[in-house]
Design a protein around this motif. Structure first.
Motif, PDB file in Angstrom:
ATOM      1  N   GLY A  50      34.668  41.799  40.575  1.00  0.00           N
ATOM      2  CA  GLY A  50      33.454  41.026  40.788  1.00  0.00           C
ATOM      3  C   GLY A  50      32.500  41.841  41.647  1.00  0.00           C
ATOM      4  O   GLY A  50      32.874  42.310  42.720  1.00  0.00           O
ATOM      5  N   ILE A  51      31.284  42.012  41.172  1.00  0.00           N
ATOM      6  CA  ILE A  51      30.272  42.804  41.879  1.00  0.00           C
ATOM      7  C   ILE A  51      29.150  41.859  42.289  1.00  0.00           C
ATOM      8  O   ILE A  51      28.598  41.136  41.442  1.00  0.00           O
ATOM      9  N   GLY A  74      38.574  37.290  43.783  1.00  0.00           N
ATOM     10  CA  GLY A  74      39.915  37.882  43.807  1.00  0.00           C
ATOM     11  C   GLY A  74      40.344  38.320  45.192  1.00  0.00           C
ATOM     12  O   GLY A  74      40.049  37.672  46.191  1.00  0.00           O
ATOM     13  N   ALA A  75      41.031  39.453  45.260  1.00  0.00           N
ATOM     14  CA  ALA A  75      41.443  40.057  46.529  1.00  0.00           C
ATOM     15  C   ALA A  75      40.538  41.249  46.790  1.00  0.00           C
ATOM     16  O   ALA A  75      40.670  42.282  46.135  1.00  0.00           O
ATOM     17  N   GLY A  76      39.574  41.078  47.685  1.00  0.00           N
ATOM     18  CA  GLY A  76      38.645  42.165  47.991  1.00  0.00           C
ATOM     19  C   GLY A  76      37.750  42.547  46.833  1.00  0.00           C
ATOM     20  O   GLY A  76      37.312  43.683  46.732  1.00  0.00           O
ATOM     21  N   GLY A  77      37.497  41.598  45.928  1.00  0.00           N
ATOM     22  CA  GLY A  77      36.632  41.866  44.790  1.00  0.00           C
ATOM     23  C   GLY A  77      37.366  42.214  43.508  1.00  0.00           C
ATOM     24  O   GLY A  77      36.734  42.448  42.481  1.00  0.00           O
ATOM     25  N   LEU A 113      31.541  45.408  45.724  1.00  0.00           N
ATOM     26  CA  LEU A 113      32.594  44.444  45.415  1.00  0.00           C
ATOM     27  C   LEU A 113      32.343  43.143  46.170  1.00  0.00           C
ATOM     28  O   LEU A 113      32.050  43.147  47.369  1.00  0.00           O
ATOM     29  N   ASP A 114      32.465  42.030  45.458  1.00  0.00           N
ATOM     30  CA  ASP A 114      32.224  40.703  46.016  1.00  0.00           C
ATOM     31  C   ASP A 114      33.512  40.196  46.666  1.00  0.00           C
ATOM     32  O   ASP A 114      34.490  39.904  45.973  1.00  0.00           O
ATOM     33  N   ASP A 127      40.023  31.909  36.521  1.00  0.00           N
ATOM     34  CA  ASP A 127      39.190  30.937  37.222  1.00  0.00           C
ATOM     35  C   ASP A 127      37.904  31.582  37.755  1.00  0.00           C
ATOM     36  O   ASP A 127      37.751  32.802  37.745  1.00  0.00           O
ATOM     37  N   VAL A 128      36.993  30.759  38.213  1.00  0.00           N
ATOM     38  CA  VAL A 128      35.652  31.198  38.618  1.00  0.00           C
ATOM     39  C   VAL A 128      35.691  32.328  39.644  1.00  0.00           C
ATOM     40  O   VAL A 128      34.915  33.287  39.543  1.00  0.00           O
ATOM     41  N   ASN A 129      36.570  32.249  40.628  1.00  0.00           N
ATOM     42  CA  ASN A 129      36.580  33.229  41.710  1.00  0.00           C
ATOM     43  C   ASN A 129      37.680  34.279  41.599  1.00  0.00           C
ATOM     44  O   ASN A 129      37.998  34.959  42.571  1.00  0.00           O
TER      45      ASN A 129
END
Length: 198
Positions: free
Chosen positions: A35-36, A47-50, A42-43, A96-98
Motif C-alpha cells: 500500500g502506497i 498491512g505490516a509496515g505497508g 509505504l502506507d 480486506d481494506v487495510n
C-alpha cells in the motif's frame, strides 16, 4: 510490481495498491502486495509496515498479475502459482481494506485455485457492478494454449451460469499459443473486453 490499482478515500486519502511477488526462501516465492500513500511512500496503515503477503501453495513460484478494487475498497487479485507437482494453476484472492488478512467471505479466507486443462495462468481481473470477479488469461486444453475467461460468484465459487455448458469459463483458440493479458468491462453493460497475444 505487476499491476496497481487505487483505493479511494481510505485512512490517509487515496492509496495505491501494488501487487506482484517476493522470494521468501531460495526458489520459493509468494504473493506480495504493498500500500502506497498519497505522498508516494509505504502506507503504515496497510498491512505490516505497508506490506501484506500470502502463499497459495507455498512451494514454488507464485505471483499476482492483476488487481481491482471493490466499491467497498476490498482488494481482489489474480495470478498464477505452481504446486508441489510442478503444475501451474490460476488463482483469485481477496484482501480486506487495510491489508491485514484474506477475506473470510471469499473462499473461506483462502485463494480460490482454478485449474482448467493441463496448465492455467490468470493475468487480469475486474469486478462487475454486482461484485462478481471476472478473470482472464490462458489455459492449455488438449495441448493448445487458449484464451480463457471465467467468472466467480462473490463468495469465490465458480459462477456456473457463465461460460461453456455450465463450466464457469469460456475458452477460445486464437492461435496455438493464445493468451489474454488484459481485461476490462464495458461500463454501459459489463461486456467483457480482452487483449492479448495470438
Amino acid at each position: 510490481c505487476n499491476a496497481a490499482a487505487i483505493q479511494k478515500n481510505v485512512v490517509s486519502g487515496d492509496r495505491i495498491i501494488m501487487v506482484g511477488y517476493t522470494e521468501v526462501a531460495p526458489g520459493v516465492f509468494e504473493i506480495a502486495t504493498a500500500g502506497i500513500d498519497n505522498t508516494g511512500v509505504l502506507d503504515a496503515t496497510y498491512g505490516a509496515g505497508g506490506l501484506f503477503q500470502f502463499p497459495v501453495f507455498g512451494v514454488d513460484f507464485e505471483m499476482a498479475a492483476g488487481v481491482d478494487i471493490s466499491s467497498t475498497n476490498e482488494i481482489f487479485l489474480a495470478g498464477r502459482a505452481i504446486d508441489g507437482l510442478a503444475v501451474r494453476h490460476g488463482w483469485i484472492g481477496a484482501i480486506d481494506v487495510n491489508g491485514t488478512a484474506l477475506l473470510p467471505s471469499f473462499n473461506g479466507g483462502s485463494p480460490s485455485v482454478v485449474t482448467i486443462g493441463a496448465d492455467t495462468v490468470l493475468d487480469d481481473i475486474r469486478l462487475q457492478v454486482d461484485g462478481k470477479p471476472v478473470v482472464a488469461g490462458r489455459a492449455n486444453l488438449a495441448g493448445v494454449n487458449q484464451v480463457v475467461v471465467l467468472r466467480l460468484n462473490v463468495d469465490g465459487t465458480p459462477d456456473l451460469t457463465f461460460g461453456n455448458s455450465g463450466s464457469g469459463y469460456t475458452a477460445k483458440v486464437m492461435s496455438p499459443n493464445s493468451r489474454a493479458w488484459a481485461l476490462d468491462l464495458r461500463s454501459a453493460d459489463s461486456k467483457i473486453i480482452t487483449a492479448g497475444t495470438a
